[in-house]
Design a protein around this motif. Structure first.
Motif, PDB file in Angstrom:
ATOM      1  N   ARG A   5       0.852  -1.189   0.000  1.00  0.00           N
ATOM      2  CA  ARG A   5       0.000   0.000   0.000  1.00  0.00           C
ATOM      3  C   ARG A   5       0.881   1.229   0.000  1.00  0.00           C
ATOM      4  NH1 ARG A   5      -5.704  -0.657   0.117  1.00  0.00           N
ATOM      5  NH2 ARG A   5      -6.079  -2.784   0.714  1.00  0.00           N
ATOM      6  N   GLY A   6       0.332   2.331  -0.499  1.00  0.00           N
ATOM      7  CA  GLY A   6       1.071   3.578  -0.591  1.00  0.00           C
ATOM      8  C   GLY A   6       1.384   4.198   0.752  1.00  0.00           C
ATOM      9  N   PHE A   9      -1.679   5.683   2.617  1.00  0.00           N
ATOM     10  CA  PHE A   9      -2.474   4.633   3.257  1.00  0.00           C
ATOM     11  C   PHE A   9      -1.801   4.172   4.541  1.00  0.00           C
ATOM     12  CE2 PHE A   9      -3.045   0.139   4.132  1.00  0.00           C
ATOM     13  CZ  PHE A   9      -4.425   0.058   4.271  1.00  0.00           C
ATOM     14  N   GLN A  10      -0.487   3.909   4.472  1.00  0.00           N
ATOM     15  CA  GLN A  10       0.238   3.423   5.643  1.00  0.00           C
ATOM     16  C   GLN A  10       0.180   4.432   6.791  1.00  0.00           C
ATOM     17  OE1 GLN A  10       1.418   0.367   6.068  1.00  0.00           O
ATOM     18  NE2 GLN A  10       0.955  -0.259   3.981  1.00  0.00           N
ATOM     19  N   ALA A  11       0.363   5.702   6.461  1.00  0.00           N
ATOM     20  CA  ALA A  11       0.347   6.749   7.491  1.00  0.00           C
ATOM     21  C   ALA A  11      -1.026   6.870   8.139  1.00  0.00           C
ATOM     22  CB  ALA A  11       0.769   8.084   6.885  1.00  0.00           C
ATOM     23  N   LEU A  12      -2.057   6.950   7.315  1.00  0.00           N
ATOM     24  CA  LEU A  12      -3.414   7.091   7.864  1.00  0.00           C
ATOM     25  C   LEU A  12      -3.838   5.846   8.635  1.00  0.00           C
ATOM     26  CD1 LEU A  12      -5.190   8.884   4.882  1.00  0.00           C
ATOM     27  CD2 LEU A  12      -4.493   9.872   7.082  1.00  0.00           C
ATOM     28  N   ALA A  13      -3.502   4.691   8.108  1.00  0.00           N
ATOM     29  CA  ALA A  13      -3.867   3.450   8.786  1.00  0.00           C
ATOM     30  C   ALA A  13      -3.140   3.315  10.122  1.00  0.00           C
ATOM     31  CB  ALA A  13      -3.560   2.259   7.889  1.00  0.00           C
ATOM     32  N   ALA A  57      -5.437  -6.051   6.092  1.00  0.00           N
ATOM     33  CA  ALA A  57      -5.863  -4.988   5.176  1.00  0.00           C
ATOM     34  C   ALA A  57      -4.686  -4.359   4.440  1.00  0.00           C
ATOM     35  CB  ALA A  57      -6.631  -3.914   5.938  1.00  0.00           C
ATOM     36  N   GLY A  58      -3.472  -4.733   4.816  1.00  0.00           N
ATOM     37  CA  GLY A  58      -2.313  -4.227   4.094  1.00  0.00           C
ATOM     38  C   GLY A  58      -1.442  -3.250   4.848  1.00  0.00           C
ATOM     39  N   VAL A  59      -1.752  -2.997   6.111  1.00  0.00           N
ATOM     40  CA  VAL A  59      -0.886  -2.122   6.909  1.00  0.00           C
ATOM     41  C   VAL A  59       0.384  -2.914   7.223  1.00  0.00           C
ATOM     42  CG1 VAL A  59      -0.676  -0.763   9.024  1.00  0.00           C
ATOM     43  CG2 VAL A  59      -2.914  -1.055   7.940  1.00  0.00           C
ATOM     44  N   HIS A  60       1.523  -2.266   7.081  1.00  0.00           N
ATOM     45  CA  HIS A  60       2.786  -2.945   7.372  1.00  0.00           C
ATOM     46  C   HIS A  60       2.749  -3.437   8.820  1.00  0.00           C
ATOM     47  CE1 HIS A  60       7.025  -3.726   7.941  1.00  0.00           C
ATOM     48  NE2 HIS A  60       7.142  -3.699   6.621  1.00  0.00           N
ATOM     49  N   PRO A  61       3.092  -4.711   9.052  1.00  0.00           N
ATOM     50  CA  PRO A  61       3.005  -5.272  10.409  1.00  0.00           C
ATOM     51  C   PRO A  61       3.784  -4.496  11.469  1.00  0.00           C
ATOM     52  CG  PRO A  61       3.373  -7.009   8.814  1.00  0.00           C
ATOM     53  CD  PRO A  61       3.499  -5.712   8.077  1.00  0.00           C
TER      54      PRO A  61
END
Length: 122
Positions: A5-6, A9-13, A57-61
């Motif tokens: 994910r971009g 996305f990573q920051a908001l998630a 959902a694709g957030v980096h672990p």
């Protein structure tokens, strides 16, 4: 669903995981709540579901784990420090930090394995 994910996305998630971790603390263990076994178990289950949902959902672990651990520990510590006169809240905070770090690492590792298996062709 994209495996990577971009940055946005990573920051908001990551921020969302942190906010939901604090919300879990507030709902189950926040001010005025006693630490009954059922409450602690429900809070742990809520955090487990939150982490699993984020990673799947694709957030980096690493981001999801760090956000959950740091936000939850900060919320708990802030409350404990305000009501503790002995200073032992710091021991509890350290135990919580280590426990959540280890737990999140195990769960994230398992979920990452599941995700990579799902991506491999049969």
């Amino acid at each position: 669903m994209s495996a990577k994910r971009g940055l946005m996305f990573q920051a908001l998630a990551t921020v969302l995981v942190a906010a939901l971790s604090v919300l879990a603390w507030a709902v189950f263990l926040g001010p005025g709540n006693s630490y009954e076994v059922a409450q602690v178990a429900a809070c742990g289950l809520a955090l487990l579901v939150l982490l699993a949902a984020a990673v799947l959902a694709g957030v980096h672990p690493v981001l999801a784990s760090a956000a959950l651990t740091l936000a939850f520990t900060a919320a708990w510590t802030r409350n404990a420090a305000a009501s503790d006169t002995t200073g032992l809240y710091a021991v509890g905070a350290l135990m919580l930090l280590v426990g959540l770090t280890v737990g999140c690492a195990i769960v994230s590792g398992l979920l990452s394995g599941v995700r990579s298996r799902r991506r491999q062709p049969a």
